[in-house]
Motif scaffolding. Structure first.
Motif, PDB file in Angstrom:
ATOM      1  N   UNK A 238     -83.653 -86.174  71.489  1.00  0.00           N
ATOM      2  CA  UNK A 238     -83.172 -84.947  72.136  1.00  0.00           C
ATOM      3  C   UNK A 238     -84.329 -83.992  72.434  1.00  0.00           C
ATOM      4  N   UNK A 239     -85.245 -83.835  71.463  1.00  0.00           N
ATOM      5  CA  UNK A 239     -86.377 -82.932  71.664  1.00  0.00           C
ATOM      6  C   UNK A 239     -87.281 -83.432  72.787  1.00  0.00           C
ATOM      7  N   UNK A 240     -87.563 -84.730  72.783  1.00  0.00           N
ATOM      8  CA  UNK A 240     -88.424 -85.303  73.820  1.00  0.00           C
ATOM      9  C   UNK A 240     -87.769 -85.198  75.183  1.00  0.00           C
ATOM     10  N   UNK A 241     -86.468 -85.457  75.238  1.00  0.00           N
ATOM     11  CA  UNK A 241     -85.747 -85.343  76.512  1.00  0.00           C
ATOM     12  C   UNK A 241     -85.814 -83.918  77.049  1.00  0.00           C
ATOM     13  N   UNK A 242     -85.814 -82.939  76.138  1.00  0.00           N
ATOM     14  CA  UNK A 242     -85.890 -81.529  76.551  1.00  0.00           C
ATOM     15  C   UNK A 242     -87.317 -81.103  76.877  1.00  0.00           C
TER      16      UNK A 242
ATOM     17  N   UNK B 221     -94.259 -92.506  70.047  1.00  0.00           N
ATOM     18  CA  UNK B 221     -94.948 -92.816  71.306  1.00  0.00           C
ATOM     19  C   UNK B 221     -94.337 -92.027  72.463  1.00  0.00           C
ATOM     20  N   UNK B 222     -93.015 -91.979  72.526  1.00  0.00           N
ATOM     21  CA  UNK B 222     -92.344 -91.227  73.595  1.00  0.00           C
ATOM     22  C   UNK B 222     -92.702 -89.746  73.527  1.00  0.00           C
ATOM     23  N   UNK B 223     -92.723 -89.190  72.312  1.00  0.00           N
ATOM     24  CA  UNK B 223     -93.036 -87.777  72.152  1.00  0.00           C
ATOM     25  C   UNK B 223     -94.480 -87.484  72.551  1.00  0.00           C
ATOM     26  N   UNK B 224     -95.397 -88.398  72.218  1.00  0.00           N
ATOM     27  CA  UNK B 224     -96.800 -88.203  72.587  1.00  0.00           C
ATOM     28  C   UNK B 224     -96.982 -88.173  74.102  1.00  0.00           C
ATOM     29  N   UNK B 225     -96.132 -88.893  74.815  1.00  0.00           N
ATOM     30  CA  UNK B 225     -96.230 -88.904  76.280  1.00  0.00           C
ATOM     31  C   UNK B 225     -95.796 -87.574  76.900  1.00  0.00           C
ATOM     32  N   UNK B 226     -95.181 -86.720  76.093  1.00  0.00           N
ATOM     33  CA  UNK B 226     -94.770 -85.388  76.560  1.00  0.00           C
ATOM     34  C   UNK B 226     -95.829 -84.335  76.258  1.00  0.00           C
TER      35      UNK B 226
END
Length: 413
Positions: free
Chosen positions: A177-181, A215-220
């Motif tokens: 949810x945080x990464x999507x936001x 990994x997904x969060x790092x891409x943000x």
């Protein structure tokens, strides 16, 4: 007609099995699992040890899931959090307590029902996220976190490892949810909590899920740290995928999911060769799996590989390749509930058509995105940017629906 075994189905879903993948693991027909859950058929005794193993329950607990009977659930002065959990458990089990658990006494009954209820609530969070109901999932997240904490802290989980697995799973939703936001830091923090819980539970697949979300969060990451964090994300994905050596469906699924995120990262580095090599490997793993499953809430399978092939083409700034790949996929064939994945497919197509100045087709895909995931169109910066680009060269006679879409998305006033 038998009583529906809703708690049995909830347990299966909580562990990431669809009816189809569960049937494959047991080497039974898909219809057999459906009949078990509808209560019109009961598994033979010789099958039960394997079913219990897959569901990570004891044989007594499996018997409880298979034999719901109407009874009153009594709890002596529960806390507010415990009361909420118990109510959910009753709802999940169709208002039923369990005969076999009742024989062990009220405390044993409450513990088992409580655990089933919390597990079902965690699974429900994942379903809401995959259905692109992000605001709804975010609203429910705090109370589910509290329920999981109470399960562990108050000693209601008979096996601490299971409680820690649930904690990992909840934090995975929080990270998503945080990464999507667009909040990469909050996503990283939640993914780190998931990693700690998974490692304490000795859950290799939880560790894999946490690595994927990190990994997904790092891409943000912000532009000033972008290159370094992309490199960190790639190392995480590759290392976690390499650590999974098993040939079982869960290992294959997580190795495939991590390989796919690795392919997207390689494309972001403009490394065509590495991106294609990873896509090829992921496709081999998906074909080995054989179905579009949802183990671990990954939605990994042949169709998901094609969706990522399209996303890789977008990352490589190749609209022709994106559209050629998308033509190979019937997006309506995805398992139900994967609205977020469908939306990503339509967004990638909309981007490709926009790059080729094919505005009517781009708007059609954006409208499909809005249909399956309206929240995403209103909040996703890529979707809003596409709509703004299309508005800048608006041709109302050719694309009359664009203006209304832009108004609903808050891009136009």
């Amino acid at each position: 007609m038998g009583m529906q075994r809703k708690a049995f189905a909830a347990r299966r879903e909580a562990l990431g099995f669809t009816q189809e993948t569960f049937a494959q693991q047991l080497k039974v027909e898909l219809s057999t699992v459906g009949r078990w859950e509808r209560g019109t058929l009961t598994p033979h005794a010789w099958r039960r040890p394997r079913i219990a193993e897959l569901l990570q329950v004891s044989l007594d607990e499996l018997a409880a899931l298979l034999n719901p009977s109407v009874a009153k659930l009594v709890v002596r002065q529960p806390s507010s959090t415990q009361r909420e959990v118990m109510v959910d458990a009753v709802l999940v089990a169709g208002g039923a307590a369990i005969d076999v658990l009742g024989r062990r006494g009220e405390e044993s009954l409450c513990r088992r029902m409580d655990r089933a209820g919390v597990s079902a609530r965690v699974a429900d969070l994942h379903r809401r996220y995959q259905a692109a109901r992000y605001a709804d999932a975010a609203r429910r997240l705090p109370s589910v976190r509290e329920a999981v904490d109470a399960l562990i802290d108050n000693g209601l989980a008979l096996r601490r490892q299971e409680g820690l697995r649930l904690r990992c799973s909840v934090e995975i939703v929080a990270a998503k949810l945080a990464t999507k936001a667009g909040d990469g830091e909050a996503g990283l923090a939640a993914a780190e909590l998931a990693r700690v819980a998974a490692e304490e539970a000795e859950d290799i697949f939880g560790v894999a899920a946490a690595a994927y979300q990190r990994a997904c969060a790092l891409l943000r990451s912000s532009s000033t740290e972008g290159v370094a964090r992309i490199n960190d994300a790639e190392k995480l994905a590759v290392s976690a995928a390499t650590a999974l050596r098993g040939q079982d469906p869960q290992s294959v699924t997580w190795r495939g999911a991590l390989t796919l995120i690795g392919s997207v990262i390689a494309a972001r580095r403009a490394d065509h060769g590495e991106a294609d090599e990873r896509l090829k490997h992921a496709d081999e793993l998906a074909q080995r799996l054989g179905v579009d499953g949802n183990i671990g809430w990954t939605a990994f399978g042949p169709s998901n590989v094609l969706i990522h092939r399209t996303s890789v083409a977008v990352a490589l700034d190749d609209p022709h390749r994106a559209l050629a790949t998308a033509e190979q996929l019937d997006i309506t064939g995805l398992p139900t509930g994967l609205n977020g994945r469908q939306a990503q497919f339509h967004l990638d197509n909309a981007w490709a058509h926009t790059q080729l100045a094919e505005d009517p087709q781009a708007v059609i895909h954006l409208l499909e995105t809005e249909r399956v995931a309206p929240e995403l169109v209103r909040t996703n910066p890529n979707a809003r940017s596409l709509i703004a680009d299309l508005l800048s060269r608006e041709r109302r006679q050719e694309v009359p629906a664009l203006r209304g879409l832009a108004l609903r998305a808050g891009v136009a006033v």
